[in-house]
Design a protein around this motif. Sequence first.
Motif, PDB file in Angstrom:
ATOM      1  N   HIS A   1       9.861  14.572  -1.139  1.00  0.00           N
ATOM      2  CA  HIS A   1       8.507  14.165  -1.516  1.00  0.00           C
ATOM      3  C   HIS A   1       8.435  12.642  -1.690  1.00  0.00           C
ATOM      4  N   VAL A   2       9.446  12.072  -2.326  1.00  0.00           N
ATOM      5  CA  VAL A   2       9.464  10.628  -2.571  1.00  0.00           C
ATOM      6  C   VAL A   2       9.548   9.858  -1.250  1.00  0.00           C
ATOM      7  N   LEU A   3      10.421  10.292  -0.355  1.00  0.00           N
ATOM      8  CA  LEU A   3      10.569   9.590   0.919  1.00  0.00           C
ATOM      9  C   LEU A   3       9.291   9.684   1.754  1.00  0.00           C
ATOM     10  N   ARG A   4       8.679  10.861   1.775  1.00  0.00           N
ATOM     11  CA  ARG A   4       7.428  11.014   2.508  1.00  0.00           C
ATOM     12  C   ARG A   4       6.335  10.144   1.908  1.00  0.00           C
ATOM     13  N   ALA A   5       6.248  10.139   0.589  1.00  0.00           N
ATOM     14  CA  ALA A   5       5.239   9.326  -0.092  1.00  0.00           C
ATOM     15  C   ALA A   5       5.496   7.843   0.150  1.00  0.00           C
ATOM     16  N   ALA A   6       6.760   7.428   0.135  1.00  0.00           N
ATOM     17  CA  ALA A   6       7.086   6.016   0.354  1.00  0.00           C
ATOM     18  C   ALA A   6       6.663   5.574   1.748  1.00  0.00           C
TER      19      ALA A   6
ATOM     20  N   TYR B   1       5.234  -3.216   2.233  1.00  0.00           N
ATOM     21  CA  TYR B   1       6.410  -3.046   1.389  1.00  0.00           C
ATOM     22  C   TYR B   1       6.244  -3.691   0.014  1.00  0.00           C
ATOM     23  N   GLY B   2       5.157  -4.397  -0.215  1.00  0.00           N
ATOM     24  CA  GLY B   2       4.904  -4.948  -1.533  1.00  0.00           C
ATOM     25  C   GLY B   2       4.288  -3.954  -2.500  1.00  0.00           C
ATOM     26  N   ALA B   3       3.956  -2.742  -2.036  1.00  0.00           N
ATOM     27  CA  ALA B   3       3.344  -1.735  -2.916  1.00  0.00           C
ATOM     28  C   ALA B   3       4.306  -1.365  -4.036  1.00  0.00           C
ATOM     29  N   PRO B   4       3.800  -1.154  -5.253  1.00  0.00           N
ATOM     30  CA  PRO B   4       4.675  -0.841  -6.394  1.00  0.00           C
ATOM     31  C   PRO B   4       5.235   0.571  -6.342  1.00  0.00           C
ATOM     32  N   MET B   5       6.348   0.761  -7.041  1.00  0.00           N
ATOM     33  CA  MET B   5       6.991   2.071  -7.098  1.00  0.00           C
ATOM     34  C   MET B   5       6.078   3.104  -7.752  1.00  0.00           C
ATOM     35  N   GLU B   6       5.215   2.653  -8.672  1.00  0.00           N
ATOM     36  CA  GLU B   6       4.302   3.584  -9.329  1.00  0.00           C
ATOM     37  C   GLU B   6       3.373   4.257  -8.310  1.00  0.00           C
ATOM     38  N   ASP B   7       2.965   3.516  -7.285  1.00  0.00           N
ATOM     39  CA  ASP B   7       2.119   4.107  -6.248  1.00  0.00           C
ATOM     40  C   ASP B   7       2.866   5.193  -5.486  1.00  0.00           C
ATOM     41  N   VAL B   8       4.154   4.937  -5.220  1.00  0.00           N
ATOM     42  CA  VAL B   8       4.974   5.937  -4.539  1.00  0.00           C
ATOM     43  C   VAL B   8       5.104   7.184  -5.395  1.00  0.00           C
ATOM     44  N   ALA B   9       5.349   7.004  -6.691  1.00  0.00           N
ATOM     45  CA  ALA B   9       5.499   8.141  -7.594  1.00  0.00           C
ATOM     46  C   ALA B   9       4.214   8.969  -7.657  1.00  0.00           C
ATOM     47  N   ARG B  10       3.070   8.291  -7.746  1.00  0.00           N
ATOM     48  CA  ARG B  10       1.795   9.013  -7.800  1.00  0.00           C
ATOM     49  C   ARG B  10       1.571   9.811  -6.519  1.00  0.00           C
TER      50      ARG B  10
ATOM     51  N   LEU C   1      14.918   1.543  -2.106  1.00  0.00           N
ATOM     52  CA  LEU C   1      13.977   2.435  -1.432  1.00  0.00           C
ATOM     53  C   LEU C   1      13.419   1.779  -0.173  1.00  0.00           C
ATOM     54  N   VAL C   2      13.050   0.521  -0.276  1.00  0.00           N
ATOM     55  CA  VAL C   2      12.538  -0.194   0.898  1.00  0.00           C
ATOM     56  C   VAL C   2      13.584  -0.199   2.004  1.00  0.00           C
ATOM     57  N   ARG C   3      14.823  -0.474   1.629  1.00  0.00           N
ATOM     58  CA  ARG C   3      15.885  -0.521   2.634  1.00  0.00           C
ATOM     59  C   ARG C   3      16.069   0.849   3.294  1.00  0.00           C
ATOM     60  N   ARG C   4      15.998   1.901   2.501  1.00  0.00           N
ATOM     61  CA  ARG C   4      16.157   3.264   3.052  1.00  0.00           C
ATOM     62  C   ARG C   4      15.073   3.547   4.087  1.00  0.00           C
ATOM     63  N   ILE C   5      13.816   3.271   3.730  1.00  0.00           N
ATOM     64  CA  ILE C   5      12.721   3.539   4.664  1.00  0.00           C
ATOM     65  C   ILE C   5      12.855   2.676   5.922  1.00  0.00           C
ATOM     66  N   ALA C   6      13.192   1.404   5.737  1.00  0.00           N
ATOM     67  CA  ALA C   6      13.320   0.501   6.879  1.00  0.00           C
ATOM     68  C   ALA C   6      14.462   0.912   7.790  1.00  0.00           C
TER      69      ALA C   6
END
Length: 254
Positions: free
Chosen positions: A46-51, A60-69, A88-93
């Motif tokens: 869920h986190v990876l999809r949301a990210a 990539y400047g979006a806050p982690m809180e947005d990903v969590a929501r 997290l950014v590195r993982r997605i990239a």
Amino acid sequence: MHVQDSHWSPASAVAAGGMTMSAAGNGRDVSRTTPLRVDAQRNLEHVLRAAREVFGELGYGAPMEDVARRARVGVGTVYRRFPSKDVLVRRIAEEETSRLTDQARAALGQEDEPWSALSRFLRTSVASGAGRLLPPQVLRVSVEDGSSGPRVPQQRTQPGGTELRLVPDQPVAVAALPAVAGEDDAGTSALLEVVGQLVDRARAAGELRADVSVSDVLLVIATAAPSLPDAAQQAAASARLLDILLEGLRSRPA
């Protein structure tokens, strides 16, 4: 894509729940090294999809809180798997770089005609939304003329509408996580190499403008993937824009 708010540097702050960087594997992506329970694996997905969605829409400047929501989990859950935003950014990239490389290799291996191969790669990449998640180091490495870098799309969803602006890509420090930096470099090099083969073949066949570079091809992927609120409108806009850009890449008889 707006990347300058994420500096890709080691996190020195204590993560949520009192977890320090050293306790979380020295800042590494613990989701790759720790066996997960079924519920934990589901949360990770869920986190990876949301990210991917959040970074694709807001950069990539979006806050982690947005990903969590978006993932419908607490921000502490995100930090338990990714002890800093940089991780997290590195993982997605990394995953996006790998996906683009696979798409380029598939086009190279399955299309006999050079232009068809390059066109297939561009269409597949744009349709997948890859341009909204192009890793910043890929764009930076591809710049060869010493300029400030290619211009990449910055998506910002504003109340009452969506704004798409082009902004100069900013230099990004990639000193974070030395243990993983080699993997980043290898992934970037692999992508640039296989895209370079597509470009070279199309140019040698006389079907690609002589002045088109790998950087230009990556710029097309970034530019032709706008983020729009309606999925059908987004797909139609991307397809139309890519048709126009492809025409601009093709060589013309003298």
